[in-house]
Design a protein around this motif. Sequence first.
Motif, PDB file in Angstrom:
ATOM      1  N   ARG A  88      -5.077   3.314  -3.785  1.00 19.07           N
ATOM      2  CA  ARG A  88      -5.771   3.727  -2.257  1.00 19.07           C
ATOM      3  C   ARG A  88      -7.198   3.492  -2.156  1.00 19.07           C
ATOM      4  O   ARG A  88      -7.470   4.578  -2.446  1.00 19.07           O
ATOM      5  CB  ARG A  88      -4.526   4.328  -0.985  1.00 19.07           C
ATOM      6  CG  ARG A  88      -3.666   3.654  -1.043  1.00 19.07           C
ATOM      7  CD  ARG A  88      -2.652   4.094   0.369  1.00 19.07           C
ATOM      8  NE  ARG A  88      -1.166   4.387   0.002  1.00 19.07           N
ATOM      9  CZ  ARG A  88      -1.030   5.773  -0.323  1.00 19.07           C
ATOM     10  NH1 ARG A  88      -1.870   6.862  -0.095  1.00 19.07           N
ATOM     11  NH2 ARG A  88       0.583   6.064  -0.622  1.00 19.07           N
ATOM     12  N   GLY A  89      -7.447   2.406  -1.073  1.00 13.94           N
ATOM     13  CA  GLY A  89      -9.006   2.756  -1.322  1.00 13.94           C
ATOM     14  C   GLY A  89      -9.997   2.152  -2.378  1.00 13.94           C
ATOM     15  O   GLY A  89     -10.937   1.865  -2.009  1.00 13.94           O
ATOM     16  N   SER A  97      -2.319   7.327  -4.440  1.00 10.59           N
ATOM     17  CA  SER A  97      -3.246   8.058  -3.300  1.00 10.59           C
ATOM     18  C   SER A  97      -5.106   7.582  -3.741  1.00 10.59           C
ATOM     19  O   SER A  97      -5.859   7.398  -3.158  1.00 10.59           O
ATOM     20  CB  SER A  97      -3.476   9.398  -2.615  1.00 10.59           C
ATOM     21  OG  SER A  97      -4.454  10.373  -3.483  1.00 10.59           O
ATOM     22  N   LEU A 108       2.726   2.744   2.542  1.00 10.05           N
ATOM     23  CA  LEU A 108       2.069   2.962   3.616  1.00 10.05           C
ATOM     24  C   LEU A 108       3.103   3.111   4.658  1.00 10.05           C
ATOM     25  O   LEU A 108       2.512   2.566   6.431  1.00 10.05           O
ATOM     26  CB  LEU A 108       0.815   2.801   4.346  1.00 10.05           C
ATOM     27  CG  LEU A 108      -0.111   3.503   3.388  1.00 10.05           C
ATOM     28  CD1 LEU A 108      -1.284   2.299   4.012  1.00 10.05           C
ATOM     29  CD2 LEU A 108      -0.405   4.760   3.555  1.00 10.05           C
ATOM     30  N   MET A 132       1.356  -0.949  -0.077  1.00  9.49           N
ATOM     31  CA  MET A 132      -0.120   0.157   0.315  1.00  9.49           C
ATOM     32  C   MET A 132       0.907   1.140  -0.435  1.00  9.49           C
ATOM     33  O   MET A 132       0.590   2.507  -0.186  1.00  9.49           O
ATOM     34  CB  MET A 132      -1.220  -0.305   1.134  1.00  9.49           C
ATOM     35  CG  MET A 132      -2.117  -1.107   1.360  1.00  9.49           C
ATOM     36  SD  MET A 132      -3.294  -0.976   0.374  1.00  9.49           S
ATOM     37  CE  MET A 132      -4.433   0.398   0.621  1.00  9.49           C
ATOM     38  N   MET A 170      -8.197  -1.968   2.040  1.00 10.15           N
ATOM     39  CA  MET A 170      -7.333  -3.060   3.214  1.00 10.15           C
ATOM     40  C   MET A 170      -8.566  -3.056   4.679  1.00 10.15           C
ATOM     41  O   MET A 170      -8.944  -1.974   4.107  1.00 10.15           O
ATOM     42  CB  MET A 170      -6.218  -1.748   4.261  1.00 10.15           C
ATOM     43  CG  MET A 170      -4.685  -2.549   4.154  1.00 10.15           C
ATOM     44  SD  MET A 170      -3.959  -1.709   5.126  1.00 10.15           S
ATOM     45  CE  MET A 170      -2.652  -2.750   5.079  1.00 10.15           C
ATOM     46  N   LEU A 188      -8.859  -3.559   8.069  1.00 12.19           N
ATOM     47  CA  LEU A 188      -7.435  -3.343   9.439  1.00 12.19           C
ATOM     48  C   LEU A 188      -8.189  -4.534  10.934  1.00 12.19           C
ATOM     49  O   LEU A 188      -9.041  -4.990  10.951  1.00 12.19           O
ATOM     50  CB  LEU A 188      -7.313  -2.454   9.802  1.00 12.19           C
ATOM     51  CG  LEU A 188      -6.469  -1.466   8.869  1.00 12.19           C
ATOM     52  CD1 LEU A 188      -6.538   0.157   9.469  1.00 12.19           C
ATOM     53  CD2 LEU A 188      -5.182  -1.790   8.494  1.00 12.19           C
ATOM     54  N   THR A 227     -14.882   6.999   1.765  1.00 12.99           N
ATOM     55  CA  THR A 227     -13.868   6.416   0.261  1.00 12.99           C
ATOM     56  C   THR A 227     -14.781   6.912  -1.110  1.00 12.99           C
ATOM     57  O   THR A 227     -14.332   6.554  -2.298  1.00 12.99           O
ATOM     58  CB  THR A 227     -14.254   4.839   0.633  1.00 12.99           C
ATOM     59  OG1 THR A 227     -13.533   4.613   2.245  1.00 12.99           O
ATOM     60  CG2 THR A 227     -12.997   4.293  -0.101  1.00 12.99           C
ATOM     61  N   ALA A 230      -9.627   1.261  14.471  1.00 13.05           N
ATOM     62  CA  ALA A 230      -9.865   1.244  13.273  1.00 13.05           C
ATOM     63  C   ALA A 230     -11.339   1.963  12.711  1.00 13.05           C
ATOM     64  O   ALA A 230     -10.452   2.834  11.304  1.00 13.05           O
ATOM     65  CB  ALA A 230      -9.870   0.178  11.850  1.00 13.05           C
TER      66      ALA A 230
END
Lengths: 344, 305
Positions: A97-98, A94, A65, A63, A103, A105, A125, A111
């Motif tokens: 991601r999502g 970015s 991150l 990711m 992800m 968690l 999101t 989270a």
Amino acid sequence: MHPPPSSQSDVVLDVRNMTTEFTTKWGRVRAVDDVSYQVRRGETLGVVGESGSGKSVTALSIMRLVPSPAGRIVGGEVFLNGRDLLKLSDKEMSKVRGGEISMILQDPMQALNPVFTVGQQVGETIRIHEGLRGRPLADKVIEALKKVRIPAPERRVKDYPHQLSGGMRQRVVGAIGISSSPSVVIADEPTTSLDVTIQAAYLRLLRQLQDEYGLAIVFITHDFGVVAKMCHRVAVMYAGRIVEMADVRTIFNNPLHEYTKALIGSVPRMDADGDRLPQLDGQPPLLHDLPAGDAFAPRSKLEFSPEDAGVRPELVEVEEGHWVQLSRPSVAAFDHYSHMVSYG
Amino acid sequence: MFAFLRKRLVASVLAVLIVTVIVFVLARLQGDPRTLYLDENMSQETYEALGRELGLDRPVVVQYFIFIGNVATGDLGISMHQRTPVADIVMERLPATLKLAVAGFLFSLLVGVPLGILSAVKRGSVWDVAGRGFAVLGHSLPSFWVGIMAIFVFSVQLGWLPPFGDGGLDHYILPAIALGWAAAGGQMRLVRSAMLETLDSQYIVLARAKGVNERDIVFKHALRNALLAPLTFAGLTLGSLITGAIIIETVFAWPGLGLLAINAVVASDYAILQGVMIVITVLYIVTSLLVDLIYGWIDPRIRYD
């Protein structure tokens, strides 16, 4: 258990030679060391290991991150649907991601952001990745909550995380994970903090979502019991490296690495006699103090000469799709693989 | 929300009542006020007549209820020296003090909060070191000394800013800094540590994994969670800035409650002191109440408890 996907060409996530280091007060530490794995469409890859084995850091590396400046990806490639994520700009990453990859968690208590409602957090999101606002956004949020089987989603959207139960919160985290139709979901110990019945329901839900949307899932866990229920293939990690990787049947029926055997042996069984679970002697290695060569040698029951222990074991494909890290003593222990390994 | 509001209101009223008891008792502890008005050779008749005028012939408990009754209707007594109602004198001075306190408060927020965020986000950088230096200096330098040095440098030597008195905006700069620096330093440290803690949390990782951009991570996801402790501090700060103004007003000859209180102490004008004390504590309690309400607005977990 649904059948694993058959086609080889469906690889959506292809991690190659991922290496990640951290700068600590003890010096540079290699948390992920030359890790490669692939996940196909509709497939679940279990990544198993003790804490500190590098399974979560590998996920964070995918990711991009990894907490910086302490952590740094020093080598490797991550192909997601053919694009190398490590070559993208921060802005492009970015968006990924999502979107394409998301992800789920570990701890649903931690989270979710306590000061925003469920609707706001799921909606964020969707807003970022699909640019929706207002009424269409609200509809999409409710749809996402329905997908993860949250009852009465119209009311739940206005709730804050502290008003929901642990299981519901984990479903919300799941809804965030799948809301923008990703091709890969990385689930980092998603059920660890749930009690057993809720855990079972959640795993069932994940499998259903996988079937419906063809998700590729990287399922990080330390629990081989969960692996048996969830995964098509398994990668076992130790001290930042993969020590064994095979399909789930092979891992359980014919584990070759001592560490894999020990992990499987430590799963409690209903039908077993005796009162003590088998245990693995020794401690997980300290990454800043790894033995040169074979990190597992100090805990091995095999006899390592100092010279043997100093050799870094290769990951070898001993039969189709079954990869094992073979040290010299372990090769001697099962002689018939020895022709595949050559030490310089 | 209404239950929360009601609870806080009741607590505030109780606090004000307790303060009136303390003020009342302290005033009685100062001794017989009649000795301040009359010389040693007074006659017994004058002495008793004054006692009746001041209500001192009644039982103490009755005196207390008369006292809070008066306070509640805005009657804070008569100044012995100026022979005018204390309430009028205090109200005349109050705006100047409030303006100064608000100026110091704004300074502490407008400098402390951004500096704290910057230090946390750029941890270990030059900004962080400079920010923490600013905080340590603010805490360790006494405010009156900062005030005197500021007058010396910026008014006397450089001639940039006026040295004393109320006036235009430029009159506020030096006293606001002298008054607000310590609070700004405290605010900076609190914001910094709270931001570091929240930036380290799982929901920030999840927010990043969702693709939230860095600006929203800091200002939306992290800041709102990090604001609780600094907010409490801000509330306490505003209260203590009103009291802290007493010293700063003396340094800058600022025509507010502080200067009034100091002069009242010198002149033993305890009616004025008592009035100043009540007004300041009520202000303090009102600001705390406001902080509690803002709390509930920021953090839903408090609102719904």
